[in-house]
Motif scaffolding. Structure first.
Motif, PDB file in Angstrom:
ATOM      1  N   ARG A 161       4.078 -10.188  -3.847  1.00 14.14           N
ATOM      2  CA  ARG A 161       2.821  -9.700  -3.271  1.00 14.14           C
ATOM      3  C   ARG A 161       1.646  -9.993  -4.195  1.00 14.14           C
ATOM      4  NH1 ARG A 161       5.111  -3.940  -1.391  1.00 14.14           N
ATOM      5  NH2 ARG A 161       6.220  -4.654   0.443  1.00 14.14           N
ATOM      6  N   ALA A 162       1.872  -9.845  -5.503  1.00 15.57           N
ATOM      7  CA  ALA A 162       0.805 -10.112  -6.467  1.00 15.57           C
ATOM      8  C   ALA A 162       0.417 -11.588  -6.478  1.00 15.57           C
ATOM      9  CB  ALA A 162       1.237  -9.675  -7.863  1.00 15.57           C
ATOM     10  N   LYS A 163       1.349 -12.459  -6.159  1.00  9.44           N
ATOM     11  CA  LYS A 163       1.056 -13.892  -6.098  1.00  9.44           C
ATOM     12  C   LYS A 163       0.288 -14.267  -4.843  1.00  9.44           C
ATOM     13  CE  LYS A 163       4.956 -15.607  -8.784  1.00  9.44           C
ATOM     14  NZ  LYS A 163       6.156 -16.473  -8.734  1.00  9.44           N
ATOM     15  N   GLY A 164       0.174 -13.328  -3.904  1.00 11.35           N
ATOM     16  CA  GLY A 164      -0.602 -13.582  -2.693  1.00 11.35           C
ATOM     17  C   GLY A 164       0.224 -14.070  -1.518  1.00 11.35           C
ATOM     18  N   THR A 171       7.159  -6.938  -5.561  1.00  9.54           N
ATOM     19  CA  THR A 171       5.832  -6.660  -6.103  1.00  9.54           C
ATOM     20  C   THR A 171       5.211  -7.917  -6.680  1.00  9.54           C
ATOM     21  OG1 THR A 171       6.581  -4.431  -6.622  1.00  9.54           O
ATOM     22  CG2 THR A 171       4.560  -5.169  -7.678  1.00  9.54           C
ATOM     23  N   THR A 172       6.019  -8.715  -7.365  1.00  9.53           N
ATOM     24  CA  THR A 172       5.514  -9.964  -7.944  1.00  9.53           C
ATOM     25  C   THR A 172       5.104 -10.934  -6.842  1.00  9.53           C
ATOM     26  OG1 THR A 172       7.016  -9.655  -9.797  1.00  9.53           O
ATOM     27  CG2 THR A 172       6.086 -11.843  -9.506  1.00  9.53           C
TER      28      THR A 172
END
Length: 104
Positions: A5-8, A2-3
């Motif tokens: 993905r959140a970082k792009g 999830t992290t």
């Protein structure tokens, strides 16, 4: 994940870098342990489908009481099984750098 993905980070990179690395341990364990069974099953499969190979050679050697060929086939099967288990153990160290063999 999830992290990441959140970082792009892209979905393929997240999948290969984070998900595959953690899930590969179970796959490596199953393949390494079951390879001996798969090699032993060649004797049965070759007999059923009349395929030439080491399994059929082993059965012919057993029927003709050729002890040297039987010993050679058994040693070959054992070496392949041990090599597969060794390769599985070495792949653990490649996938997870925290795993160390022989060092303190």
């Amino acid at each position: 994940m999830t992290t990441a993905r959140a970082k792009g980070i892209g979905p393929w990179r997240v999948l290969l870098r984070h998900a595959f690395r953690n899930s590969a341990f179970g796959l490596i364990t199953v393949v390494g342990l079951n390879l001996g069974t798969l090699i032993g099953a060649t004797v049965i499969i070759e007999q059923i489908f009349a395929l030439p190979g080491l399994g059929q050679l082993l059965l012919q050697a057993i029927n003709t009481r050729d002890h040297v060929v039987v010993q050679a086939c058994v040693v070959l099967f054992a070496v392949v099984t041990v090599a597969a288990n060794l390769l599985a153990d070495l792949l653990y160290a490649v996938l997870d750098p925290r795993i160390r063999y022989g060092s303190r």
